[in-house]
Design an enzyme around this catalytic site. Structure first.
Site, PDB file in Angstrom:
ATOM      1  N   HIS A 296       0.516  -7.726   2.565  1.00  0.00           N
ATOM      2  CA  HIS A 296      -0.780  -8.397   2.407  1.00  0.00           C
ATOM      3  C   HIS A 296      -0.541  -9.846   1.974  1.00  0.00           C
ATOM      4  O   HIS A 296      -1.023 -10.312   0.934  1.00  0.00           O
ATOM      5  CB  HIS A 296      -1.654  -7.651   1.392  1.00  0.00           C
ATOM      6  CG  HIS A 296      -2.140  -6.319   1.895  1.00  0.00           C
ATOM      7  ND1 HIS A 296      -3.237  -6.210   2.721  1.00  0.00           N
ATOM      8  CD2 HIS A 296      -1.676  -5.070   1.717  1.00  0.00           C
ATOM      9  CE1 HIS A 296      -3.426  -4.930   3.018  1.00  0.00           C
ATOM     10  NE2 HIS A 296      -2.484  -4.217   2.423  1.00  0.00           N
TER      11      HIS A 296
ATOM     12  N   ASP B 188      -0.151   6.044   4.856  1.00  0.00           N
ATOM     13  CA  ASP B 188      -1.223   5.136   4.441  1.00  0.00           C
ATOM     14  C   ASP B 188      -2.572   5.853   4.572  1.00  0.00           C
ATOM     15  O   ASP B 188      -3.599   5.246   4.868  1.00  0.00           O
ATOM     16  CB  ASP B 188      -1.218   3.848   5.275  1.00  0.00           C
ATOM     17  CG  ASP B 188      -2.042   2.721   4.644  1.00  0.00           C
ATOM     18  OD1 ASP B 188      -2.269   2.766   3.422  1.00  0.00           O
ATOM     19  OD2 ASP B 188      -2.480   1.811   5.370  1.00  0.00           O
TER      20      ASP B 188
ATOM     21  N   HIS C 143      -1.896   1.572  14.490  1.00  0.00           N
ATOM     22  CA  HIS C 143      -1.509   0.420  13.683  1.00  0.00           C
ATOM     23  C   HIS C 143      -0.494  -0.504  14.338  1.00  0.00           C
ATOM     24  O   HIS C 143      -0.418  -1.675  13.961  1.00  0.00           O
ATOM     25  CB  HIS C 143      -0.980   0.878  12.316  1.00  0.00           C
ATOM     26  CG  HIS C 143      -2.050   1.141  11.315  1.00  0.00           C
ATOM     27  ND1 HIS C 143      -2.798   2.298  11.304  1.00  0.00           N
ATOM     28  CD2 HIS C 143      -2.537   0.375  10.301  1.00  0.00           C
ATOM     29  CE1 HIS C 143      -3.677   2.243  10.325  1.00  0.00           C
ATOM     30  NE2 HIS C 143      -3.541   1.085   9.698  1.00  0.00           N
TER      31      HIS C 143
ATOM     32  N   GLU D 218      -0.683  -0.826  -4.914  1.00  0.00           N
ATOM     33  CA  GLU D 218      -0.913  -1.737  -3.788  1.00  0.00           C
ATOM     34  C   GLU D 218      -2.105  -2.627  -4.135  1.00  0.00           C
ATOM     35  O   GLU D 218      -3.247  -2.201  -4.063  1.00  0.00           O
ATOM     36  CB  GLU D 218      -1.191  -0.966  -2.494  1.00  0.00           C
ATOM     37  CG  GLU D 218      -1.268  -1.916  -1.297  1.00  0.00           C
ATOM     38  CD  GLU D 218      -1.639  -1.229   0.004  1.00  0.00           C
ATOM     39  OE1 GLU D 218      -1.378  -1.824   1.065  1.00  0.00           O
ATOM     40  OE2 GLU D 218      -2.197  -0.129  -0.037  1.00  0.00           O
TER      41      GLU D 218
END
Length: 374
Positions: free
Chosen positions: A185, A268, A246, A122
């Protein structure tokens, strides 16, 4: 050598129904024998977490020992397969972390922990405009860097922003190497995301949305954005962090309705998972955990302290039937990685098992037929 064993209880079959019976297994499941309706514990396929940074005080960025630590912590919560996930850091540290995962794989895995079939890269191939909790160490995915990563033969999933320089070409290179390509992202528009997804699928690759709805903007009628492109694509999987912080439960239910059998739950999780409230760190950044919420100094979310057994309970608590919720933690994430040897209870699959009571509390965990100490 793992000897043959058996478990009695309510077995979750691949079709989604529970039957009372006996499961026979060694390293793999050898038989499922239906029996009288006697109740007993719930026996589910072990959980598969495709996105986990840490836990139990360990972090994937720490190297091999950090990977072993996090794999043991999450196994106690029912995770039998996981991908240790890197952070956006200086390039040499990212490569060192990947080598640490490779070392674990080459030295017999993690005794007493989850199976580690590879890593999730990531970053650093993400947008500097959508860092989330990632440090500001982004890099362009040049052919040289992509080749350097692939040469390690350890990455099974990657997260990248398709709009960054070289992003589309990198996505294709990863896909052709059998790596699941995650979009995340990113500040890309829907058309850019759609083009990337279609190119990867045309090359025979697999795609996913990295923690859908987080670090990718939202959906509007004339601007469907990244989530809209991912949900509209019939082949892309969707990672969801169902920790109560989240995203709103309705966002989760929207994804479930739009992408049935493509939603997968992830943790996560960061190194603070399993350690209660207090001070910790993520990617070299100080983090405070209060009431289960992990925050950076500015107050923004910093990963999670979620475990997969809690994610299962959270899904059930918002109305998802247990067999469907189980699929989101087992069969669907396994499919997203091309792991056909796990994720459901059927003859021939790995004996990766989690035994739960009626309150969905973990009672026993088996990884490759080996019962883990609780």
């Amino acid at each position: 050598m793992i000897s043959s064993a058996s478990l009695n209880g309510r077995l979750l079959l691949p079709g989604g129904s529970f039957v009372s019976g006996t499961l026979h297994f060694g390293t793999h499941i050898t038989a499922l024998e239906e029996g009288p309706q006697t109740g007993g514990p719930l026996i589910l396929p072990g959980f598969v977490d495709t996105h986990v940074h840490g836990g139990g005080g360990g972090d994937a960025m720490d190297g091999a020992e950090g990977v072993r630590t996090l794999a043991r912590l999450h196994a106690r919560h029912g995770t039998t397969t996981l991908l240790p996930t890197t952070m956006t850091n200086p390039w040499d540290k990212v490569l060192a972390a990947l080598r640490g995962v490779r070392e674990v794989m080459d030295t017999g895995g993690v005794p007493g922990g989850a199976d580690v079939p590879g890593a999730h890269l990531e970053g650093p191939f993400i947008s500097p405009q959508r860092l989330g909790a990632q440090p500001p160490c982004t890099l362009a995915p040049t052919p040289e860097r992509v080749a350097e990563v692939l040469a390690l033969d350890v990455v099974r999933a990657v997260t990248l922003a398709p709009e960054v320089e070289g992003g589309q070409a990198a996505a294709l290179a990863f896909a052709q190497a059998g790596v699941r390509v995650g979009i995340g992202h990113t500040v890309a528009d829907a058309d850019t995301v759609q083009a990337c997804l279609q190119a990867v699928h045309a090359a025979g690759g697999r795609t996913a949305g990295t923690h859908l709805f987080n670090a990718m903007g939202g959906i509007q009628g004339r601007e469907p954005g990244v989530p809209g492109a991912l949900l509209a694509d019939p082949h892309s999987f969707a990672e969801i962090i169902l920790d109560g912080f989240h995203l709103h439960p309705l966002s989760f239910l929207l994804a479930r309705a739009a992408a049935p059998e493509r939603v997968l739950l992830i943790t996560d999780a960061m190194r603070a998972a399993g350690q209660g409230d207090g001070e910790s760190e993520l990617g070299g950044q100080p983090v405070t955990v209060t009431g289960g919420r992990a925050s950076l100094a500015g107050g923004s979310l910093a990963g999670s302290v979620l475990t997969m057994d809690v994610a299962l309970k959270n899904a059930v608590s918002v109305g998802v039937p247990l067999p469907e919720a189980s699929r989101m933690l087992s069969r669907t994430p396994a499919r997203s990685l091309g792991l056909e040897d796990r994720g459901e209870l059927r003859v021939g699959t790995r004996a990766d098992l989690v035994v739960l009571n009626d309150d969905l509390e973990v009672q026993e965990v088996y990884v490759g037929g080996e019962r883990l100490a609780r």
